[in-house]
Scaffold this active site. Structure first.
Site, PDB file in Angstrom:
ATOM      1  N   GLU A  34      51.538  45.262  44.829  1.00  0.00           N
ATOM      2  CA  GLU A  34      50.437  45.591  43.926  1.00  0.00           C
ATOM      3  C   GLU A  34      50.313  47.108  43.822  1.00  0.00           C
ATOM      4  O   GLU A  34      50.126  47.791  44.823  1.00  0.00           O
ATOM      5  CB  GLU A  34      49.133  44.948  44.420  1.00  0.00           C
ATOM      6  N   LEU A  38      44.321  44.681  44.661  1.00  0.00           N
ATOM      7  CA  LEU A  38      44.397  43.222  44.652  1.00  0.00           C
ATOM      8  C   LEU A  38      43.207  42.686  43.859  1.00  0.00           C
ATOM      9  O   LEU A  38      42.087  43.193  43.997  1.00  0.00           O
ATOM     10  CB  LEU A  38      44.324  42.675  46.086  1.00  0.00           C
ATOM     11  N   ARG A 280      45.331  42.106  23.982  1.00  0.00           N
ATOM     12  CA  ARG A 280      45.951  42.720  25.146  1.00  0.00           C
ATOM     13  C   ARG A 280      47.458  42.602  25.055  1.00  0.00           C
ATOM     14  O   ARG A 280      47.974  41.656  24.477  1.00  0.00           O
ATOM     15  CB  ARG A 280      45.415  42.040  26.419  1.00  0.00           C
ATOM     16  N   HIS A 452      17.833  13.579  33.657  1.00  0.00           N
ATOM     17  CA  HIS A 452      16.811  14.145  32.758  1.00  0.00           C
ATOM     18  C   HIS A 452      15.780  14.897  33.586  1.00  0.00           C
ATOM     19  O   HIS A 452      15.367  14.391  34.632  1.00  0.00           O
ATOM     20  CB  HIS A 452      16.130  13.018  31.997  1.00  0.00           C
TER      21      HIS A 452
HETATM   22  C1  LIG Z   1      36.860  42.767  29.665  1.00  0.00           C
HETATM   23  C2  LIG Z   1      37.601  41.511  30.066  1.00  0.00           C
HETATM   24  C3  LIG Z   1      36.882  40.381  30.375  1.00  0.00           C
HETATM   25  C4  LIG Z   1      37.541  39.228  30.749  1.00  0.00           C
HETATM   26  N1  LIG Z   1      36.800  38.132  31.054  1.00  0.00           N
HETATM   27  C5  LIG Z   1      37.413  36.992  31.414  1.00  0.00           C
HETATM   28  C6  LIG Z   1      36.659  35.854  31.764  1.00  0.00           C
HETATM   29  O1  LIG Z   1      35.427  35.878  31.752  1.00  0.00           O
HETATM   30  N2  LIG Z   1      37.316  34.749  32.129  1.00  0.00           N
HETATM   31  C7  LIG Z   1      38.683  34.682  32.143  1.00  0.00           C
HETATM   32  O2  LIG Z   1      39.223  33.637  32.476  1.00  0.00           O
HETATM   33  N3  LIG Z   1      39.429  35.753  31.835  1.00  0.00           N
HETATM   34  C8  LIG Z   1      38.831  36.899  31.467  1.00  0.00           C
HETATM   35  N4  LIG Z   1      39.586  38.001  31.180  1.00  0.00           N
HETATM   36  C9  LIG Z   1      41.055  37.884  31.238  1.00  0.00           C
HETATM   37  C10 LIG Z   1      41.567  37.960  32.682  1.00  0.00           C
HETATM   38  O3  LIG Z   1      41.117  39.148  33.272  1.00  0.00           O
HETATM   39  C11 LIG Z   1      43.076  37.875  32.704  1.00  0.00           C
HETATM   40  O4  LIG Z   1      43.505  36.755  31.989  1.00  0.00           O
HETATM   41  C12 LIG Z   1      43.617  37.790  34.123  1.00  0.00           C
HETATM   42  O5  LIG Z   1      43.237  38.902  34.865  1.00  0.00           O
HETATM   43  C13 LIG Z   1      45.134  37.661  34.110  1.00  0.00           C
HETATM   44  O6  LIG Z   1      45.611  37.641  35.415  1.00  0.00           O
HETATM   45  P1  LIG Z   1      47.083  38.139  35.754  1.00  0.00           P
HETATM   46  O7  LIG Z   1      47.266  37.900  37.213  1.00  0.00           O
HETATM   47  O8  LIG Z   1      48.059  37.580  34.815  1.00  0.00           O
HETATM   48  O9  LIG Z   1      47.073  39.696  35.443  1.00  0.00           O
HETATM   49  P2  LIG Z   1      46.167  40.888  36.003  1.00  0.00           P
HETATM   50  O10 LIG Z   1      44.875  40.400  36.488  1.00  0.00           O
HETATM   51  O11 LIG Z   1      46.189  41.912  34.936  1.00  0.00           O
HETATM   52  O12 LIG Z   1      46.959  41.396  37.267  1.00  0.00           O
HETATM   53  C14 LIG Z   1      48.188  42.037  37.174  1.00  0.00           C
HETATM   54  C15 LIG Z   1      48.321  42.948  38.369  1.00  0.00           C
HETATM   55  O13 LIG Z   1      49.658  43.395  38.437  1.00  0.00           O
HETATM   56  C16 LIG Z   1      49.657  44.754  38.869  1.00  0.00           C
HETATM   57  N5  LIG Z   1      50.962  45.323  38.443  1.00  0.00           N
HETATM   58  C17 LIG Z   1      51.415  45.458  37.178  1.00  0.00           C
HETATM   59  N6  LIG Z   1      52.680  45.941  37.194  1.00  0.00           N
HETATM   60  C18 LIG Z   1      53.003  46.110  38.493  1.00  0.00           C
HETATM   61  C19 LIG Z   1      54.179  46.574  39.155  1.00  0.00           C
HETATM   62  N7  LIG Z   1      55.287  46.911  38.486  1.00  0.00           N
HETATM   63  N8  LIG Z   1      54.169  46.622  40.486  1.00  0.00           N
HETATM   64  C20 LIG Z   1      53.061  46.264  41.185  1.00  0.00           C
HETATM   65  N9  LIG Z   1      51.940  45.826  40.615  1.00  0.00           N
HETATM   66  C21 LIG Z   1      51.931  45.732  39.294  1.00  0.00           C
HETATM   67  C22 LIG Z   1      48.450  45.342  38.182  1.00  0.00           C
HETATM   68  O14 LIG Z   1      48.004  46.506  38.864  1.00  0.00           O
HETATM   69  C23 LIG Z   1      47.455  44.192  38.289  1.00  0.00           C
HETATM   70  O15 LIG Z   1      46.669  44.285  39.452  1.00  0.00           O
HETATM   71  C24 LIG Z   1      38.964  39.192  30.821  1.00  0.00           C
HETATM   72  C25 LIG Z   1      39.690  40.340  30.532  1.00  0.00           C
HETATM   73  C26 LIG Z   1      39.025  41.486  30.157  1.00  0.00           C
HETATM   74  C27 LIG Z   1      39.824  42.723  29.864  1.00  0.00           C
END
Ligand SMILES: Cc1cc2nc3c(=O)[nH]c(=O)nc-3n(C[C@H](O)[C@H](O)[C@H](O)COP(=O)(O)OP(=O)(O)OC[C@H]3O[C@@H](n4cnc5c(N)ncnc54)[C@H](O)[C@@H]3O)c2cc1C
Length: 473
Positions: A34, A38, A280, A452
């Site tokens: 990461e 995390l 995104r 209810h």
């Molecule tokens: C404002 C906002 C509100 C949201 N609200 C909701 C909600 O209410 N409910 C919902 O379900 N979803 C919501 N989402 C969407 C949700 O946040 C994402 O769908 C979710 O975080 C995706 O998870 P992920 O693990 O795929 O990616 P991420 O959570 O983006 O995690 C990816 C991680 O990989 C790390 N990383 C990237 N490249 C590398 C690399 N080369 N080496 C090491 N680390 C790396 C990053 O630092 C990051 O920590 C919201 C998003 C936003 C922006």
């Protein structure tokens, strides 16, 4: 020295860290790489901080209007620094929790940027991970049997609307604002844009939403979009649909001015800030995909239903593969991928069974097909709709706007989709999700006697309404 693992996960967001926990439960020697924190976007720049701010906004708005409940509150003021501090404390508590879960699962966490290498002295197959450590120490070399790419996504913007952090911002910067602007233009009326519109309006900011499609929340049922637009407008939010923002007209000075094309005319909008919420884009750059046969299409990694890429030992999950970019989807995909790695026979995810929520006021939640989608797929549909204004508990809450709408198959009685707008529907939608998973008919939903007075009665009544049998409307 190279370190060997059964599984290395690139990215410790909701997808990555949940996959790591499942892998540890199944006995895999696991590491997470990461580069940031995390918990990823969801914990630090998405779901949790945005909902914490939304809750403060809701409490503020409700307190200002408490007279309707017979509660007289005077001198109601907003301390935005405290709002932000509360948000940060919640995030910190959960962050601590995630770190604890990594320790408990004996999962190694590498704080640095991971990159996939091609065939090397460590392995004849691509997949060795080189980690450029954040603390500047020598790169770690991780040699895994399997890899999961879970690098997530970042805000997208339009050429000409470059993010400067001051006048033009995304949700990343908005979450860190120290003071509120007096006015804001929100470009994009999807889930994130509408949550911000609702929140900032509750905080007293003058809000304009510019949406390119013919309605806000374009992936929701058309009736839901219409209801939310009506209720947001009633709160004083300006909502313009079919509005094409013209980035080349952007001017910055003491605030921002931009023009948008609307019904053949150009209109000018001015505000202190502009928040760009137009979707995104996947984080696929710089992670060594060129060293593999992994296929990218439309900017996202392509996988099969078990999240294997073209390299069968390299999986990809979460926002980086596109589709429904939601936290619960990312984590469930991670679990399916890990169970596939260990040779279990996981069910592929049926995305029509995934619930989607918008945490605006009123809330929006849905699962399955919209009425339009169902018709386009050739279903002969029947629809049951029940308004919250006929639900006692909604009146008690003082939030009686909105409805529950059920779309069912005329021929088989199958429940095709459930669409909700109104109070606490993000907590109510799981019943509809379960009904979809269990293949329940609307009759079966109504047959489960709902207590209810509760808001959940709207679900039972909408199920009865499918065959014209609603009791209270
Ligand atoms: C404002 C906002 C509100 C949201 N609200 C909701 C909600 O209410 N409910 C919902 O379900 N979803 C919501 N989402 C969407 C949700 O946040 C994402 O769908 C979710 O975080 C995706 O998870 P992920 O693990 O795929 O990616 P991420 O959570 O983006 O995690 C990816 C991680 O990989 C790390 N990383 C990237 N490249 C590398 C690399 N080369 N080496 C090491 N680390 C790396 C990053 O630092 C990051 O920590 C919201 C998003 C936003 C922006």
């Amino acid at each position: 020295m190279a370190k060997e693992y059964d599984l290395v996960i690139l990215g410790g967001g909701t997808g990555g860290y949940v996959a790591a926990i499942r892998a540890s439960q199944l006995g895999l020697k696991t590491a997470v790489v990461e580069k940031g924190k995390l918990g990823g976007t969801c914990l630090h720049a998405g779901c949790i901080p945005s909902k914490a701010l939304l809750r403060s906004a809701e409490v503020y708005a409700q307190t200002k209007n408490s007279e309707a409940f017979g509660v007289i509150a005077s001198d109601v003021r907003l301390d935005f620094a405290k709002v932000q501090a509360r948000k940060s404390a919640i995030v910190e508590q959960l962050y601590k929790g995630v770190r604890h879960l990594m320790k408990k699962g004996k999962i190694d966490v590498y704080a640095g940027f991971g990159r996939i290498l091609g065939p090397s002295i460590f392995s004849p197959m691509p997949g060795t991970i080189s980690v450029e450590m954040n603390d500047g120490t020598e790169n770690e070399m991780l040699v895994p049997k399997n890899v999961i790419i879970a690098t997530g996504s970042r805000p997208r913007t339009l050429p000409g609307l470059e993010i400067d952090g001051e006048f033009v911002i995304t949700s990343d910067e908005a979450l860190q604002m120290e003071t509120l602007p007096s006015s804001i233009i929100i470009v994009g009326g999807g889930a994130i844009g509408i949550e911000w519109a609702s929140m900032l309006n509750d905080f007293g900011v003058e809000v304009t939403v510019l949406e390119y499609a013919d309605r806000i929340l374009p992936s929701e049922d058309r009736d839901v979009s219409k209801e939310v637009e009506k209720l947001l407008k009633r709160r004083g939010i300006t909502v313009m649909t079919e509005a094409k923002v013209l980035p080349e007209t952007l001017e910055k000075g003491s605030g921002v001015t931009i023009r948008a094309e609307h019904q053949g005319e150009q209109k000018t909008f001015t505000a202190e800030k502009m928040l760009v919420c137009i979707g995104r884009q996947a984080n696929i750059e710089g992670i060594g995909l060129e060293n593999t046969d992994i296929v990218i299409e439309n900017g996202v990694i392509q996988t099969n239903e078990f999240y294997q890429t073209k390299e069968p030992h390299i999986y990809a999950i979460g926002d980086v593969i596109g589709g429904l970019q939601l936290a619960h989807v990312a984590s469930h995909e991670g679990i399916v991928a890990v169970e596939h790695i260990v040779g279990q026979n996981p069910f592929p995810i049926d995305y029509t069974m995934v619930s989607k929520c918008v945490y605006s006021r009123p809330e929006v939640a849905s699962v399955g097909l919209t009425e339009e989608e169902a018709k386009a797929k050739g279903y002969e549909v029947k629809v049951g709709k029940f308004p919250f204004k006929a639900i006692g508990k909604a009146l008690v809450f003082g939030e009686a706007e909105g409805f529950v709408k059920i779309v069912a198959d005329q021929k088989t009685n199958d429940l095709l989709g459930v669409h909700m707008v109104g109070p606490h529907v993000t907590d109510m939608i799981s019943e509809a999700g379960l009904a979809r998973v269990l293949d329940a008919t609307p009759w079966e939903v109504a047959h489960a006697i709902h207590p209810h007075p509760t808001l959940s009665e709207a679900m039972a009544e909408a199920a009865l309404a499918v065959d014209g049998n609603a009791i209270h409307f």
